[in-house]
Design an enzyme around this catalytic site. Structure first.
Site, PDB file in Angstrom:
ATOM      1  N   VAL A 106       0.836  -1.209   0.000  1.00 17.66           N
ATOM      2  CA  VAL A 106       0.000   0.000   0.000  1.00 17.66           C
ATOM      3  C   VAL A 106       0.869   1.256   0.000  1.00 17.66           C
ATOM      4  O   VAL A 106       0.525   2.270  -0.596  1.00 17.66           O
ATOM      5  CB  VAL A 106      -0.936   0.013   1.232  1.00 17.66           C
ATOM      6  CG1 VAL A 106      -1.705   1.323   1.324  1.00 17.66           C
ATOM      7  CG2 VAL A 106      -1.905  -1.153   1.168  1.00 17.66           C
TER       8      VAL A 106
ATOM      9  N   GLU B 109     -15.443  -7.928  -3.479  1.00 18.96           N
ATOM     10  CA  GLU B 109     -14.848  -9.141  -4.033  1.00 18.96           C
ATOM     11  C   GLU B 109     -15.332 -10.397  -3.308  1.00 18.96           C
ATOM     12  O   GLU B 109     -15.603 -11.431  -3.936  1.00 18.96           O
ATOM     13  CB  GLU B 109     -13.313  -9.045  -3.943  1.00 18.96           C
ATOM     14  CG  GLU B 109     -12.532 -10.232  -4.437  1.00 18.96           C
ATOM     15  CD  GLU B 109     -12.753 -10.517  -5.913  1.00 18.96           C
ATOM     16  OE1 GLU B 109     -12.221  -9.782  -6.739  1.00 18.96           O
ATOM     17  OE2 GLU B 109     -13.463 -11.497  -6.238  1.00 18.96           O
TER      18      GLU B 109
ATOM     19  N   VAL C  59     -18.916 -12.883  -3.715  1.00 19.59           N
ATOM     20  CA  VAL C  59     -19.072 -14.040  -4.602  1.00 19.59           C
ATOM     21  C   VAL C  59     -17.778 -14.841  -4.595  1.00 19.59           C
ATOM     22  O   VAL C  59     -16.699 -14.283  -4.754  1.00 19.59           O
ATOM     23  CB  VAL C  59     -19.340 -13.618  -6.065  1.00 19.59           C
ATOM     24  CG1 VAL C  59     -19.585 -14.840  -6.935  1.00 19.59           C
ATOM     25  CG2 VAL C  59     -20.504 -12.654  -6.146  1.00 19.59           C
TER      26      VAL C  59
ATOM     27  N   GLY D  66     -20.058 -28.910   9.902  1.00 18.27           N
ATOM     28  CA  GLY D  66     -20.154 -27.453  10.027  1.00 18.27           C
ATOM     29  C   GLY D  66     -20.264 -26.740   8.688  1.00 18.27           C
ATOM     30  O   GLY D  66     -20.187 -25.523   8.610  1.00 18.27           O
TER      31      GLY D  66
ATOM     32  N   GLU E  39     -25.902 -25.401   7.601  1.00 14.57           N
ATOM     33  CA  GLU E  39     -26.566 -24.909   8.796  1.00 14.57           C
ATOM     34  C   GLU E  39     -27.730 -25.819   9.180  1.00 14.57           C
ATOM     35  O   GLU E  39     -28.174 -26.652   8.381  1.00 14.57           O
ATOM     36  CB  GLU E  39     -27.074 -23.481   8.554  1.00 14.57           C
ATOM     37  CG  GLU E  39     -25.917 -22.508   8.353  1.00 14.57           C
ATOM     38  CD  GLU E  39     -26.391 -21.121   7.957  1.00 14.57           C
ATOM     39  OE1 GLU E  39     -27.405 -20.667   8.511  1.00 14.57           O
ATOM     40  OE2 GLU E  39     -25.733 -20.516   7.095  1.00 14.57           O
TER      41      GLU E  39
ATOM     42  N   ASP F 143     -28.714 -18.914  -1.923  1.00 16.57           N
ATOM     43  CA  ASP F 143     -27.385 -18.306  -1.800  1.00 16.57           C
ATOM     44  C   ASP F 143     -26.744 -18.143  -3.184  1.00 16.57           C
ATOM     45  O   ASP F 143     -26.253 -17.073  -3.541  1.00 16.57           O
ATOM     46  CB  ASP F 143     -26.515 -19.214  -0.899  1.00 16.57           C
ATOM     47  CG  ASP F 143     -25.067 -18.792  -0.863  1.00 16.57           C
ATOM     48  OD1 ASP F 143     -24.726 -17.890  -0.081  1.00 16.57           O
ATOM     49  OD2 ASP F 143     -24.260 -19.375  -1.621  1.00 16.57           O
TER      50      ASP F 143
ATOM     51  N   LYS G  64     -25.624 -14.692  -5.701  1.00 20.01           N
ATOM     52  CA  LYS G  64     -24.295 -14.559  -6.319  1.00 20.01           C
ATOM     53  C   LYS G  64     -24.407 -14.447  -7.836  1.00 20.01           C
ATOM     54  O   LYS G  64     -23.664 -13.687  -8.457  1.00 20.01           O
ATOM     55  CB  LYS G  64     -23.418 -15.744  -5.907  1.00 20.01           C
ATOM     56  CG  LYS G  64     -23.101 -15.719  -4.407  1.00 20.01           C
ATOM     57  CD  LYS G  64     -22.454 -17.010  -3.942  1.00 20.01           C
ATOM     58  CE  LYS G  64     -22.091 -16.946  -2.454  1.00 20.01           C
ATOM     59  NZ  LYS G  64     -21.691 -18.274  -1.934  1.00 20.01           N
TER      60      LYS G  64
ATOM     61  N   GLY H 103     -15.194 -20.074   4.045  1.00 22.40           N
ATOM     62  CA  GLY H 103     -14.155 -20.285   5.048  1.00 22.40           C
ATOM     63  C   GLY H 103     -13.623 -18.953   5.528  1.00 22.40           C
ATOM     64  O   GLY H 103     -13.560 -17.987   4.777  1.00 22.40           O
TER      65      GLY H 103
END
Lengths: 401, 401
Positions: B31, B124, B127, B182, B185, B196, B200, B297
């Protein structure tokens, strides 16, 4: 209006002109103004070609025209590309290139000039053809420390290996077929000996690690020793054989190499077939990502060059930061790196001898091939090489990924 | 120093803080200055957490602190995320978000505000989790007219379908396993019903075609009707079953849908297994490209959010142009789109009846399944639906890609 000069009107150069002209409307919308090709530099003339009036034979015409803000270099080879590109940058013109030899050899210097002049030197198409990989490394995975970049970087050899694996062709048969289809050149050394992949690994490594990696330092082994029998064993082991260009980092040591590898069929690179390329990137946060597409070909490669032209046009007077410092990165000795090896030896080799030399191994047998073949345990490359020399009569050996 | 506020300290939010702190040195280098997390907004306190002193409960503190230049939104859901994000943008703070509901619903408006304020609204991670796809669409494939975007966009269902295909699990067994690991759900509707993936696809379509695509307009079918038997047929046909979110353009007509599809094993999306995601993009010049990685994740997703934070930090006072106009894109009626269908009917159905209703078909039989199964010829979806209604007793049907 942004004026562009294209150096070299071969496959890629003419493709870039085609992309910029065919998609002119959508490109203008994205850039905010029109992009026009003003000159095409080539030794030849192209009578009858709709762009014939743009052809010039003298680079000085382009150099002296202050209307030209972006130069596209698609000549290939180091010279005279290097001279023209450096001149362009020193004169304040941004450059987009597809030339991997130029970028691998002079990338760090040309990037530094562009930074100083507040213009851009971009080279998305130099690796992976149409596949976005340079930008993803530099501008997408920016929150990650890149730990590995491995890829199928040469479409010709991937086509040959695919045909050998699927149809049982020999190396010679696969090469002949690739030549007939126009995928391989008459003198195919650059592809089959891995030299092309080596330049691309040098570029990817320099970008991933932020410092110059010299292609001459990268261990490079081609596919000329891979045989139909190797693929019989690979099938038995549920693996594929791919020519991989890889660089990776472990404990602050950097490694890079190009060589055929046995990959598990589950590995994402394993399913990459024919002339497709794919580049696998592992970051310390994002974990595994992969970028897949056409690694060569006129329009895919030209699409990547044109995207660089668009980026140059959108960043007039603003340098896009590229971390590729000129200080050379010292690669570590591959001899110290541990991996497993697949080895084929003559049928009369005693298994006891094998175990004495290579330690505990896993024997692999395939119907119809009368040999002793096996996978070693994890061995340092130096230890493996010493063992192989001691064994003396190895038919072939391929590294496991 | 760039000061950041993170809204929501759940899985993704805490991941973003972890990425920014763990990779602080390399990020600062890229940066050109440090990025510091100054506030974390959450309803909860986190005693003992090294970032506990940054936690605030009132958004106004962030809103009023002019030191905050970038707001990271990881709360999920439309409200109060929308209110906070809009406030931040109107106050001149750039925003990076992982929130697909927010982006699908209000993306066009928030992008327009950011453009007007000369700041940025980046998403970003909304999706494909860690996979770079928004940037590649907007900033890499800029020389192309995008003709198709198709992807495996939901890791939970891809895990379930992988397990059903490889282990012969039923839908219920696969769901139970995914819940135990996990990945799914307790109330798995958003995943298994395709909701979902639908959000997207709406985002990807809006970016690919440059105009608002409303998620409510996208035909959405989940995987709840897919059975172990379907996978037996798929194996016989050398195909895999994947939940695809797709949008494409033919002859200036735009289509979008989410549904299970039968893909040839050779298709690059076919090898995408477990919780991995991949997005296939076809441009008119670059041809096929694919982007693969971890679609969910903590750290992979956080890596993508952090990359957006870095982009916001590198573009203070400069808007990164995103073409996503608020005018709604009218999707064409899928009924007019032609494709093949795989159909299963009871064993006592006469082949003559099938051919009378569906035209010439290719029969498929699998040992141990006493049914009549077949692949139709190319049929418009409306014609297929009419035929299916006429046939009356279809066990299942899956579209072929």
């Amino acid at each position: 209006m942004i004026n562009v000069a294209v150096l070299g009107y071969g496959t890629i150069g003419s493709g870039v002109v085609e992309v910029l002209q065919t998609n002119a409307a959508v490109i203008a919308k994205r850039v905010g103004e029109d992009i026009a090709v003003k000159y095409i530099l080539d030794l030849r003339d192209f009578p009858g070609n709709p762009n014939a009036d743009k052809v010039v034979h003298d680079y000085d015409i382009i150099d002296k025209d202050s209307d030209i803000q972006v130069v596209v270099e698609c000549m290939g080879g180091v010279e005279p590309a290097y001279t023209f590109v450096k001149k362009a940058l020193l004169n304040g013109k941004s450059v987009a290139t597809s030339n991997k030899e130029l970028v691998a050899k002079h990338g760090a210097e040309l990037i530094a000039i562009a930074r100083e002049k507040n213009i851009n030197f971009l080279f998305e198409a130099s690796v992976g053809g149409g596949i976005p990989i340079v930008r993803p490394l530099l501008r997408c995975l920016t929150a990650d420390v890149i730990e590995e970049v491995s890829g199928i970087l040469n479409g010709t050899t991937n086509y040959m290996l695919t045909r050998m694996g699927e149809e049982g062709l020999s190396f010679e048969e696969a090469l002949k077929e690739a030549q007939e289809k126009g995928y391989a050149e008459l003198h195919p050394e650059a592809d089959v000996e891995g030299y092309d992949a080596c330049r691309k690994v040098a570029i990817l490594s320099s970008l991933a690690f932020g410092q110059q990696v010299d292609f001459e330092d990268i261990y490079t082994e081609g596919i000329t020793k891979i045989t139909a029998e190797d693929f019989c064993y690979a099938a038995k082991m549920k693996k594929s054989i791919k020519l991989l260009g890889s660089s990776w980092k472990t404990d602050d040591k950097f490694y890079a190499m190009v060589c055929p590898m046995l990959l598990d069929n589950e590995h994402p690179l394993s399913g990459v077939k024919d002339v497709f390329n794919a580049i696998f990137v592992r970051g310390n946060m994002v974990d595994e990502t992969m970028f897949y597409g056409k690694g060569a070909g006129k329009l895919p490669t030209a699409s990547a060059v044109a995207a660089d032209v668009i980026d140059c046009a959108k960043h007039i007077g603003k340098n896009i930061k590229i971390l590729w410092e000129p200080e050379k990165l010292t690669l570590s000795d591959l001899g110290n790196f541990e991996r497993k090896y697949f080895v084929r030896m003559p049928a009369d080799t005693a298994e006891e001898t094998i175990q004495n030399i290579f330690g505990t191994v896993e024997m692999i047998s395939v119907d119809g091939i009368d040999e002793k073949a096996f996978i070693t345990g994890l061995m340092k490359e130096s230890a493996f090489n010493a063992a192989a020399e001691k064994a003396g009569n190895i038919i072939n050996r391929i590294r496991l990924d």
